[in-house]
Design an enzyme around this catalytic site. Structure first.
Site, PDB file in Angstrom:
ATOM      1  N   LYS A 138       2.102  -8.244  16.544  1.00  0.00           N
ATOM      2  CA  LYS A 138       2.899  -9.361  16.006  1.00  0.00           C
ATOM      3  C   LYS A 138       2.677 -10.631  16.827  1.00  0.00           C
ATOM      4  CE  LYS A 138       5.264  -7.621  12.507  1.00  0.00           C
ATOM      5  NZ  LYS A 138       5.284  -8.209  11.167  1.00  0.00           N
ATOM      6  N   ARG A 181      14.769   4.208  11.942  1.00  0.00           N
ATOM      7  CA  ARG A 181      15.503   3.209  12.742  1.00  0.00           C
ATOM      8  C   ARG A 181      16.968   3.614  12.830  1.00  0.00           C
ATOM      9  NH1 ARG A 181      13.002  -2.158  10.056  1.00  0.00           N
ATOM     10  NH2 ARG A 181      12.572  -0.684   8.387  1.00  0.00           N
ATOM     11  N   TYR A 203       2.573  -2.702  17.835  1.00  0.00           N
ATOM     12  CA  TYR A 203       3.466  -3.536  17.024  1.00  0.00           C
ATOM     13  C   TYR A 203       3.755  -4.860  17.735  1.00  0.00           C
ATOM     14  CZ  TYR A 203       7.593  -4.719  14.185  1.00  0.00           C
ATOM     15  OH  TYR A 203       8.511  -5.341  13.367  1.00  0.00           O
ATOM     16  N   LYS A 229      -4.491  -3.229  12.957  1.00  0.00           N
ATOM     17  CA  LYS A 229      -5.352  -3.775  11.888  1.00  0.00           C
ATOM     18  C   LYS A 229      -4.530  -4.544  10.857  1.00  0.00           C
ATOM     19  CE  LYS A 229      -9.187  -0.490  11.695  1.00  0.00           C
ATOM     20  NZ  LYS A 229      -9.770   0.592  10.882  1.00  0.00           N
ATOM     21  N   ASN A 244       0.827  -1.215   0.000  1.00  0.00           N
ATOM     22  CA  ASN A 244       0.000   0.000   0.000  1.00  0.00           C
ATOM     23  C   ASN A 244       0.865   1.270   0.000  1.00  0.00           C
ATOM     24  OD1 ASN A 244       0.968   0.186   2.578  1.00  0.00           O
ATOM     25  ND2 ASN A 244      -1.018   0.494   3.565  1.00  0.00           N
ATOM     26  N   THR A 270      17.532  -5.757  11.432  1.00  0.00           N
ATOM     27  CA  THR A 270      18.189  -5.974  10.144  1.00  0.00           C
ATOM     28  C   THR A 270      18.367  -4.624   9.450  1.00  0.00           C
ATOM     29  OG1 THR A 270      17.201  -8.155  10.022  1.00  0.00           O
ATOM     30  CG2 THR A 270      17.971  -7.221   7.953  1.00  0.00           C
ATOM     31  N   GLY A 324      -6.363 -16.825   5.516  1.00  0.00           N
ATOM     32  CA  GLY A 324      -7.568 -17.284   4.824  1.00  0.00           C
ATOM     33  C   GLY A 324      -7.256 -17.633   3.378  1.00  0.00           C
TER      34      GLY A 324
END
Ligand code: NAD
Ligand code: UDP
Length: 317
Positions: A150, A187, A146, A92, A35, A176, A103
């Protein structure tokens, strides 16, 4: 390897774009779904027009149906700055997005690999962290969207596996870094390199005594592909580089390697920032025959080269 059709969600992001590239190189048909919240077309520009590469602009919070053999579910902002920008959306993406992918995997009988994270261990009391450790996560803090997102994604993966027989894999990815992190990713590795190259102060949060263990992107992608194609193993499996050191040392190393005249300044430590983190990768070594091979200096040199070029192109070096 047999030619497969593979969906990579978050495929225009930092890790996803490297994954798409590797899978195309290996001869697979790759559907890259994104997105573009934190990802960018620049990351996959070199793949656009390739006969085995297809780009789908789509938000994973909405369902999608495509015929595929494998799914790498990587869609989710990973930088604290970005995942806290719209925390409800982060939840979400992790919950609804993962349900949609599970699914889909169930319906088309695809194998799915979930990109989980060392953040499921929170601010850990066990060090280094093994897969058996249940973690210490604040359920109501600024990182929870987050971390808990997760964690519930992992729960969903295992429940679809137990309840519906979906063929699943979970990797817990530790910090990473590498080319194609966004300049404004937020980050630590990209922040420090960009600051050093611009001659700005390097912002160490807290006193810089907190630790992380940094893995170069090519090693990480190699581990993910091995995990996807391993038989008889759902995971979770830790993937990361056990080479741990302090954030202050990272800042010093980057100043040194860039030849920058930047200083180091201290900024407030974000709430719930984990004090230390290092993966125990015994399981990945034993089950996948995997361990990182790129030393920090080599990985940092490549990443510095990348940002040097990006900043020069954008005229903001
Ligand atoms: P990134 O932010 O560069 O990439 C995430 C990608 O997902 C972006 O392209 C973004 O546009 C896309 N995305 C986000 N929400 C979406 C949605 N609702 N629908 C469709 N696309 C969406 O981050 P990254 O470092 O490449 O991380 C990729 C995955 O790996 C994430 O799931 C992250 O949690 C996980 N991970 C990364 C690290 C790391 O150190 N890089 C560590 C642990 C886990
Ligand atoms: N950090 C820092 N300066 C920055 C960005 C991050 O000192 O400009 C610190 C941050 O507080 C954390 C570590 O570096 O202790 C790693 O942060 P990052 O956001 O890269 O990843 P995470 O906290 O999710 O491991």
């Amino acid at each position: 390897m047999k030619r497969k059709t593979i969906l990579v969600t978050g495929g225009a992001g930092f890790l996803g774009s490297h994954l798409c590239e590797r899978l195309v190189e290996e001869g697979h048909d790759v559907l890259c779904l994104d997105n573009f919240f934190t990802g960018s077309k620049d990351n996959i520009a070199h793949l656009l027009g390739h006969p085995r590469f297809e780009l789908i602009r789509h938000d994973l919070v909405q369902p999608i149906f495509v015929e595929v053999d494998q799914i790498y579910n990587f869609a989710c902002p990973a930088s604290p700055v970005h995942y806290q920008y719209n925390p409800v959306k982060t939840v979400k993406t992790n919950v609804m997005g993962t349900i949609h992918m599970l699914g889909l995997a169930k319906r088309v009988r695809a194998r799915i690999l979930q990109a989980s994270t060392s953040e499921v261990y929170g601010d850990p009391e066990e060090h280094p962290q093994r897969e058996t450790y249940w973690g210490r996560v604040n359920p109501i803090g600024p990182r929870s969207c987050y971390d808990e997102g997760k964690r519930v994604a992992e729960t969903l993966v295992m429940d679809y596996h137990r309840q519906n027989g979906v063929d699943v894999r979970i990797v817990r990815i530790f910090n990473t870094y590498g080319p194609r992190m966004a300049i404004h990713d937020g980050r630590v590795v990209s922040n420090f390199i960009v600051q050093a190259l611009r001659g700005e102060p390097l912002t160490v949060y807290g006193d810089g005594s907190q630790t992380r263990s940094f893995c170069y992107v090519s090693d990480l992608i190699d581990g993910c592909i091995r995990m996807m194609n391993a038989e008889g193993l759902t995971g979770p499996v830790n993937l990361g580089n056990p080479n741990e050191f302090t954030i202050r040392r990272l800042a010093e190393k980057i100043i040194d390697m860039t030849g920058s005249s930047s200083e180091i300044v201290e900024r407030p430590l974000p709430k719930d920032d984990p004090v230390q983190r290092q993966p125990d990768i015994t399981l990945a070594r034993e089950k996948l025959g995997w361990e990182p091979v790129v030393p920090l200096e080599e990985g940092l040199a490549k990443t510095i080269g990348y940002f040097r070029q990006r900043l020069a192109e954008s005229g903001s070096a």
